[in-house]
Design an enzyme around this catalytic site. Structure first.
Site, mmCIF file in Angstrom:
data_model
loop_
_atom_site.group_PDB
_atom_site.id
_atom_site.type_symbol
_atom_site.label_atom_id
_atom_site.label_comp_id
_atom_site.label_asym_id
_atom_site.label_seq_id
_atom_site.Cartn_x
_atom_site.Cartn_y
_atom_site.Cartn_z
ATOM 1 C CG ASP A 67 -0.185 -0.135 2.394
ATOM 2 O OD1 ASP A 67 0.547 -0.097 2.592
ATOM 3 O OD2 ASP A 67 -0.704 -0.605 3.656
ATOM 4 C CG ASN A 135 -8.748 -1.300 11.732
ATOM 5 O OD1 ASN A 135 -7.904 -2.125 11.545
ATOM 6 N ND2 ASN A 135 -9.108 -0.598 11.685
ATOM 7 C CG HIS A 137 -5.903 -1.990 9.191
ATOM 8 N ND1 HIS A 137 -5.996 -0.927 9.926
ATOM 9 C CD2 HIS A 137 -4.837 -1.916 8.910
ATOM 10 C CE1 HIS A 137 -4.576 -0.512 9.841
ATOM 11 N NE2 HIS A 137 -3.941 -1.144 9.121
ATOM 12 C CD GLU A 142 -9.327 1.671 8.061
ATOM 13 O OE1 GLU A 142 -8.617 -0.263 8.645
ATOM 14 O OE2 GLU A 142 -8.847 2.193 8.201
HETATM 15 C C1 GLP Z 1 -0.819 0.305 8.863
HETATM 16 C C2 GLP Z 1 -0.295 -0.185 7.086
HETATM 17 C C3 GLP Z 1 -0.665 -2.024 7.555
HETATM 18 C C4 GLP Z 1 0.544 -2.426 8.746
HETATM 19 C C5 GLP Z 1 -0.356 -1.558 10.499
HETATM 20 C C6 GLP Z 1 0.011 -1.809 11.546
HETATM 21 O O1 GLP Z 1 -2.105 1.023 8.338
HETATM 22 N N1 GLP Z 1 -1.237 -0.008 6.209
HETATM 23 O O2 GLP Z 1 0.359 -2.701 6.763
HETATM 24 O O3 GLP Z 1 0.255 -3.780 8.646
HETATM 25 O O4 GLP Z 1 -0.604 -0.513 10.090
HETATM 26 O O5 GLP Z 1 0.903 -1.506 12.150
HETATM 27 P P1 GLP Z 1 1.911 -1.184 12.536
HETATM 28 O O6 GLP Z 1 3.222 -2.606 12.737
HETATM 29 O O7 GLP Z 1 3.035 -0.058 13.024
HETATM 30 O O8 GLP Z 1 1.700 -1.456 14.277
#
Ligand code: GLP
Length: 240
Positions: A67, A135, A137, A142
Site C-alpha cells: 500500500d 482494528n 486491517h 479496513e
Molecule cells: C498500517 C499499514 C499496515 C500495517 C499496520 C500496522 O496502517 N498500512 O500495512 O500492517 O498499519 O502497523 P504497525 O506495524 O506499525 O502497528
C-alpha cells in the site's frame, strides 16, 4: 494457520527473517510481497544483516508492496516508498527497478490501481508479509472491505489515522486515503507471513485466529488461506 509465539519483538523479527531467507535461498528470483509499519522493521534489519554477512543475496528478487498513502510523493519521509528504501532496499542488493509500490501521487488513481492489479497478475507473491492493524486491517483493507477486493483507493478509518499519527508531527498531516492491494490480491500469495507484536493487537489477533471469518475483521480471512504463518510476541498472543 501456524501460530508461533515468541518471547519478544526481537525473537519475532529473527524468526520471520529466517523464513524469508529460506524462501530466497530456495528461489533466488522469489517475489516478495512486503509491508510497512513498525512490525516488520526488526525483520528487515535482520535481512540486511544476513545480506551484509554474505548469507543471502537479493540481486534477482523482486518485490511488490501492499500500500501507499495518497498525496505523498515517493520522497516524502512518511511515504511507504521512502520507508522501504530507508528500512530495507538501501541496505540490501535488490535492484530498485524490481521493487514495486502503488504510487500515491499518480494523477489518475483508478489508472494507477489498474496498473498495479495488472502487475500483480504477473507477480504472484511467493510470500506476502503482513502486519496487523489494531482494528484487524491488513494492508489498508479496513473493516467491511469485501474479501473479493483488488487494489483500490480506500478511505482510512479514524482509528487507523490515530494509530498512524504517531509517525507524523500532527494528526492533521496523516493522509486520509491510501491505495491498497485488495484482500483478493493478498490471498493470491503462495504463502503469508504475518508479524504482530504488542498488547494493543491482542484483541485483533484473537479474532483473526479464533473468531468467525468476517469482513468486520479483515484479517480473519487468513483462516481460509492454506499457508499462513503468524509470528507474534507474548503480548500480542495474550488473548489466545
Ligand atoms: C498500517 C499499514 C499496515 C500495517 C499496520 C500496522 O496502517 N498500512 O500495512 O500492517 O498499519 O502497523 P504497525 O506495524 O506499525 O502497528
Amino acid at each position: 494457520m501456524k501460530v508461533i509465539i515468541t518471547e519478544n519483538y526481537d525473537e519475532m523479527s529473527k524468526k520471520a527473517a529466517e523464513i524469508i531467507i529460506d524462501i530466497v535461498k530456495n528461489n533466488p528470483k522469489a517475489i516478495l510481497g512486503l509491508a510497512t509499519g513498525s512490525s516488520p522493521i526488526g525483520m528487515y534489519k535482520n535481512l540486511a544483516k544476513a545480506y551484509e554477512s554474505g548469507e543471502v543475496s537479493f540481486k534477482e528478487v523482486s518485490s511488490v508492496n501492499l500500500d501507499e498513502y495518497v498525496g505523498l510523493t515517493a520522497d516524502h519521509n512518511q511515504s511507504y516508498a521512502y520507508f522501504m528504501r530507508d528500512n530495507l532496499f538501501n541496505h540490501i542488493d535488490i535492484d530498485l527497478k524490481n521493487t514495486n509500490l502503488p504510487s500515491g501521487s499518480a494523477a489518475d488513481t483508478q489508472a494507477e490501481c489498474d496498473r498495479y492489479n495488472a502487475l500483480l497478475e504477473t507477480k504472484k507473491q511467493d510470500v506476502q508479509v503482513l502486519g496487523l492493524g489494531s482494528n484487524g486491517h491488513i494492508g489498508f483493507n479496513e473493516p467491511n472491505t469485501p474479501f473479493g477486493s483488488v487494489t483500490q483507493l480506500v478511505d482510512l478509518t479514524e482509528s487507523t489515522i490515530k494509530d498512524n499519527s504517531r509517525l507524523f508531527s500532527s494528526i492533521d498531516e496523516v493522509p486520509r486515503q491510501a491505495l491498497s492491494m485488495g484482500i483478493k490480491n493478498i490471498m493470491n500469495a503462495k504463502s503469508i507471513l504475518m508479524v504482530v507484536s504488542g498488547k494493543n493487537k491482542a484483541e485483533a489477533v484473537r479474532g483473526m485466529v479464533k473468531g468467525e471469518i468476517t469482513t468486520a475483521l479483515p484479517a480473519s480471512v487468513l483462516q481460509l488461506h492454506p499457508f499462513v504463518t503468524i509470528i507474534c510476541d507474548k503480548d500480542a498472543a495474550s488473548l489466545l
